[in-house]
Motif scaffolding. Structure first.
Motif, PDB file in Angstrom:
ATOM      1  N   PHE A   1     -10.769 -17.579   7.785  1.00  0.00           N
ATOM      2  CA  PHE A   1      -9.447 -17.220   8.256  1.00  0.00           C
ATOM      3  C   PHE A   1      -9.554 -15.893   8.996  1.00  0.00           C
ATOM      4  N   TYR A   2      -9.255 -15.915  10.280  1.00  0.00           N
ATOM      5  CA  TYR A   2      -9.266 -14.717  11.099  1.00  0.00           C
ATOM      6  C   TYR A   2      -7.815 -14.335  11.350  1.00  0.00           C
ATOM      7  N   ILE A   3      -7.414 -13.194  10.807  1.00  0.00           N
ATOM      8  CA  ILE A   3      -6.022 -12.783  10.765  1.00  0.00           C
ATOM      9  C   ILE A   3      -5.787 -11.615  11.720  1.00  0.00           C
ATOM     10  N   LYS A   4      -4.669 -11.679  12.432  1.00  0.00           N
ATOM     11  CA  LYS A   4      -4.299 -10.612  13.352  1.00  0.00           C
ATOM     12  C   LYS A   4      -4.106  -9.316  12.561  1.00  0.00           C
ATOM     13  N   PRO A   5      -4.769  -8.248  12.994  1.00  0.00           N
ATOM     14  CA  PRO A   5      -4.641  -6.984  12.252  1.00  0.00           C
ATOM     15  C   PRO A   5      -3.278  -6.336  12.512  1.00  0.00           C
ATOM     16  N   PRO A   6      -2.821  -5.543  11.568  1.00  0.00           N
ATOM     17  CA  PRO A   6      -1.583  -4.788  11.798  1.00  0.00           C
ATOM     18  C   PRO A   6      -1.760  -3.849  12.997  1.00  0.00           C
ATOM     19  N   LYS A   7      -0.664  -3.554  13.678  1.00  0.00           N
ATOM     20  CA  LYS A   7      -0.724  -2.676  14.860  1.00  0.00           C
ATOM     21  C   LYS A   7      -1.339  -1.329  14.525  1.00  0.00           C
ATOM     22  N   ALA A   8      -1.069  -0.820  13.321  1.00  0.00           N
ATOM     23  CA  ALA A   8      -1.606   0.483  12.915  1.00  0.00           C
ATOM     24  C   ALA A   8      -3.134   0.478  12.902  1.00  0.00           C
ATOM     25  N   ILE A   9      -3.733  -0.666  12.665  1.00  0.00           N
ATOM     26  CA  ILE A   9      -5.191  -0.790  12.682  1.00  0.00           C
ATOM     27  C   ILE A   9      -5.679  -1.118  14.087  1.00  0.00           C
ATOM     28  N   ALA A  10      -5.013  -2.065  14.745  1.00  0.00           N
ATOM     29  CA  ALA A  10      -5.471  -2.575  16.033  1.00  0.00           C
ATOM     30  C   ALA A  10      -5.426  -1.530  17.151  1.00  0.00           C
TER      31      ALA A  10
END
Length: 166
Positions: free
Chosen positions: A36-45
């Motif tokens: 499962f490849y999950i979109k990271p939170p904006k704070a991380i990305a």
């Protein structure tokens, strides 16, 4: 079930059916690998120093959704299409990672193929001693992994009386 959940399952099944994959017969043991490849939170990305690890897709997700819930969603979605019933799954491996390319990867294969390929394992005296003294497979595995394949270690653990000395 929440409408969002059932909608996701339908979407996943629709994608699955696009590939026109064959179905495993009832009673056939199967192994499933899920990533499962999950979109990271904006704070991380948006942090520049995080970009390389996000591109390498090795950042482990330790937040919701729970891995077991993700597994269940996928396995239930393809139930009756990839296999007759998910009780056929004898082996399951899964992980969840952050990725700039969110997706689910699923590999299903027949399990048990080649179970009897190993008929003996030859171990050094030291490793036989570790095998006989280990109280659990983890201790044994950790002590011997650099010299033997996973299959040989599993076989040796299951058949210690048949292990031959080098």
């Amino acid at each position: 079930m929440p409408s969002e959940y059932t909608a996701w399952k339908k979407k996943f099944l629709k994608e699955w059916l696009k590939h026109n994959l064959s179905k495993y017969d009832p009673g056939v043991a199967i192994a499933v690998d899920l990533k499962f490849y999950i979109k990271p939170p904006k704070a991380i990305a948006r942090v520049k120093k995080n970009q390389n690890i996000l591109k390498s897709e090795t950042w482990r997700v330790v937040k919701k959704p729970d891995l077991d819930n993700l597994e269940k969603s996928v396995l239930d979605s393809v139930n009756g299409h990839a296999y007759e019933d998910d009780n056929q799954i004898s082996d399951l491996h899964s992980c969840k990672r952050y990725s700039l390319n969110p997706r689910v990867e699923i590999v299903i294969r027949e399990d048990g193929l080649g179970q009897d390929e190993i008929s003996s394992v030859r171990m050094g005296k030291r490793d036989i001693k570790i095998l006989k003294s280990a109280t659990n497979i983890v201790d044994f595995w950790n002590a011997c992994t650099e010299f033997y394949s996973d299959e040989e270690l599993a076989w040796a653990w299951l058949h210690p009386e048949l292990v031959e000395q080098k």
